[in-house]
Design a protein around this motif. Sequence first.
Motif, mmCIF file in Angstrom:
data_model
loop_
_atom_site.group_PDB
_atom_site.id
_atom_site.type_symbol
_atom_site.label_atom_id
_atom_site.label_comp_id
_atom_site.label_asym_id
_atom_site.label_seq_id
_atom_site.Cartn_x
_atom_site.Cartn_y
_atom_site.Cartn_z
ATOM 1 N N THR A 1 -10.022 33.073 -11.952
ATOM 2 C CA THR A 1 -9.640 34.433 -12.349
ATOM 3 C C THR A 1 -8.720 34.437 -13.556
ATOM 4 O O THR A 1 -8.885 35.248 -14.475
ATOM 5 C CB THR A 1 -8.964 35.151 -11.170
ATOM 6 O OG1 THR A 1 -9.911 35.268 -10.089
ATOM 7 C CG2 THR A 1 -8.496 36.539 -11.570
ATOM 8 N N SER A 2 -7.753 33.534 -13.577
ATOM 9 C CA SER A 2 -6.808 33.491 -14.687
ATOM 10 C C SER A 2 -7.513 33.237 -16.012
ATOM 11 O O SER A 2 -7.268 33.929 -17.014
ATOM 12 C CB SER A 2 -5.745 32.417 -14.424
ATOM 13 O OG SER A 2 -4.849 32.324 -15.512
ATOM 14 N N SER B 1 -3.765 42.954 -12.758
ATOM 15 C CA SER B 1 -5.117 42.512 -12.447
ATOM 16 C C SER B 1 -5.575 43.150 -11.140
ATOM 17 O O SER B 1 -4.876 43.056 -10.119
ATOM 18 C CB SER B 1 -5.150 40.985 -12.309
ATOM 19 O OG SER B 1 -6.369 40.562 -11.730
ATOM 20 N N ARG C 1 -11.555 44.629 -0.273
ATOM 21 C CA ARG C 1 -10.157 45.057 -0.235
ATOM 22 C C ARG C 1 -10.041 46.556 -0.467
ATOM 23 O O ARG C 1 -9.307 47.261 0.228
ATOM 24 C CB ARG C 1 -9.351 44.290 -1.282
ATOM 25 C CG ARG C 1 -9.193 42.811 -0.941
ATOM 26 C CD ARG C 1 -8.736 41.980 -2.129
ATOM 27 N NE ARG C 1 -7.494 42.482 -2.691
ATOM 28 C CZ ARG C 1 -7.299 42.739 -3.985
ATOM 29 N NH1 ARG C 1 -8.287 42.569 -4.852
ATOM 30 N NH2 ARG C 1 -6.133 43.174 -4.407
ATOM 31 N N SER D 1 -7.747 42.082 -9.378
ATOM 32 C CA SER D 1 -8.117 40.987 -8.485
ATOM 33 C C SER D 1 -6.975 40.568 -7.572
ATOM 34 O O SER D 1 -7.206 39.925 -6.535
ATOM 35 C CB SER D 1 -8.587 39.781 -9.308
ATOM 36 O OG SER D 1 -9.765 40.093 -10.026
ATOM 37 N N THR D 2 -5.742 40.934 -7.941
ATOM 38 C CA THR D 2 -4.578 40.521 -7.139
ATOM 39 C C THR D 2 -3.701 41.688 -6.713
ATOM 40 O O THR D 2 -2.934 41.561 -5.761
ATOM 41 C CB THR D 2 -3.715 39.515 -7.920
ATOM 42 O OG1 THR D 2 -3.343 40.089 -9.182
ATOM 43 C CG2 THR D 2 -4.487 38.231 -8.188
ATOM 44 N N TRP D 3 -3.803 42.820 -7.407
ATOM 45 C CA TRP D 3 -2.947 43.971 -7.103
ATOM 46 C C TRP D 3 -3.329 44.588 -5.756
ATOM 47 O O TRP D 3 -4.491 44.632 -5.375
ATOM 48 C CB TRP D 3 -3.083 45.015 -8.207
ATOM 49 C CG TRP D 3 -2.261 46.244 -7.982
ATOM 50 C CD1 TRP D 3 -0.941 46.420 -8.263
ATOM 51 C CD2 TRP D 3 -2.717 47.485 -7.410
ATOM 52 N NE1 TRP D 3 -0.537 47.693 -7.908
ATOM 53 C CE2 TRP D 3 -1.615 48.364 -7.380
ATOM 54 C CE3 TRP D 3 -3.954 47.930 -6.935
ATOM 55 C CZ2 TRP D 3 -1.696 49.662 -6.905
ATOM 56 C CZ3 TRP D 3 -4.045 49.223 -6.440
ATOM 57 C CH2 TRP D 3 -2.916 50.062 -6.428
ATOM 58 N N THR D 4 -2.326 45.073 -5.037
ATOM 59 C CA THR D 4 -2.539 45.730 -3.746
ATOM 60 C C THR D 4 -1.679 46.980 -3.669
ATOM 61 O O THR D 4 -0.487 46.934 -3.995
ATOM 62 C CB THR D 4 -2.162 44.795 -2.583
ATOM 63 O OG1 THR D 4 -2.967 43.614 -2.655
ATOM 64 C CG2 THR D 4 -2.390 45.460 -1.242
#
Length: 228
Positions: free
Chosen positions: A9-10, A102, A133, A104-107
Amino acid sequence: MTGPELVDTSELERSSVVANNTMNRERGLAGVNSYTRELGVDLLTHLARPAPSWLDLCSGEGRALREAASALPADAVLTAVDLVGPLVPLPTPPTMEEITASVSTWTPTRPYDLITCVHGLHYVGDQLGLLGRAASWLTGDGLLLAHFDPESIRWADGGGEAGRAVVAELRAAGFAYDARRHLLTLRGARRPALAFTYMGADPTAGPNYTGQPAVGSHYTPTVTDTAG
């Protein structure tokens, strides 16, 4: 058979196909180049409720939420999340927050009545992970709308497209898929367990149905241990 070299992802988010994409920069709420046209849904009608909330993933300049803010009550919650964020900072309405992060990681810290991802999944590595998610971030009668290209889902061993199997899995989990619009729809919060393990992304996959360069997402089938 071997597949392309996959990146995490990075590295994906530093690639030119993701960092420089302009797919959702100018799109507003209504009109020719708009969320209403792309999604085929009157979003304000869905948000006609007390204290409505809308999360827009891969929001670009956030124009659709800015335009919606003037039509929604003062207790509305509008959240825009984008990897780059607005290129030219603008004052935000009191009901709106802009988050540069991102997807892909944010919640989030709360559920939402409406979650949209307009052509944003085309630039996400683990598309199925984000969909799973996001499904859990809905309110009980919330609505998720996301453009999705099954042809972008590939088997990690180079065995070709996995799109048909993935669409069947998504439908079994409660999603509806409109192939003409390339649109996934889900109503109501849930935690789908999709039987695919993400292995990495291919930023060199080439143009998708939009004609723009997009990302290939590679998976292997999840093996479930039934022994015991």
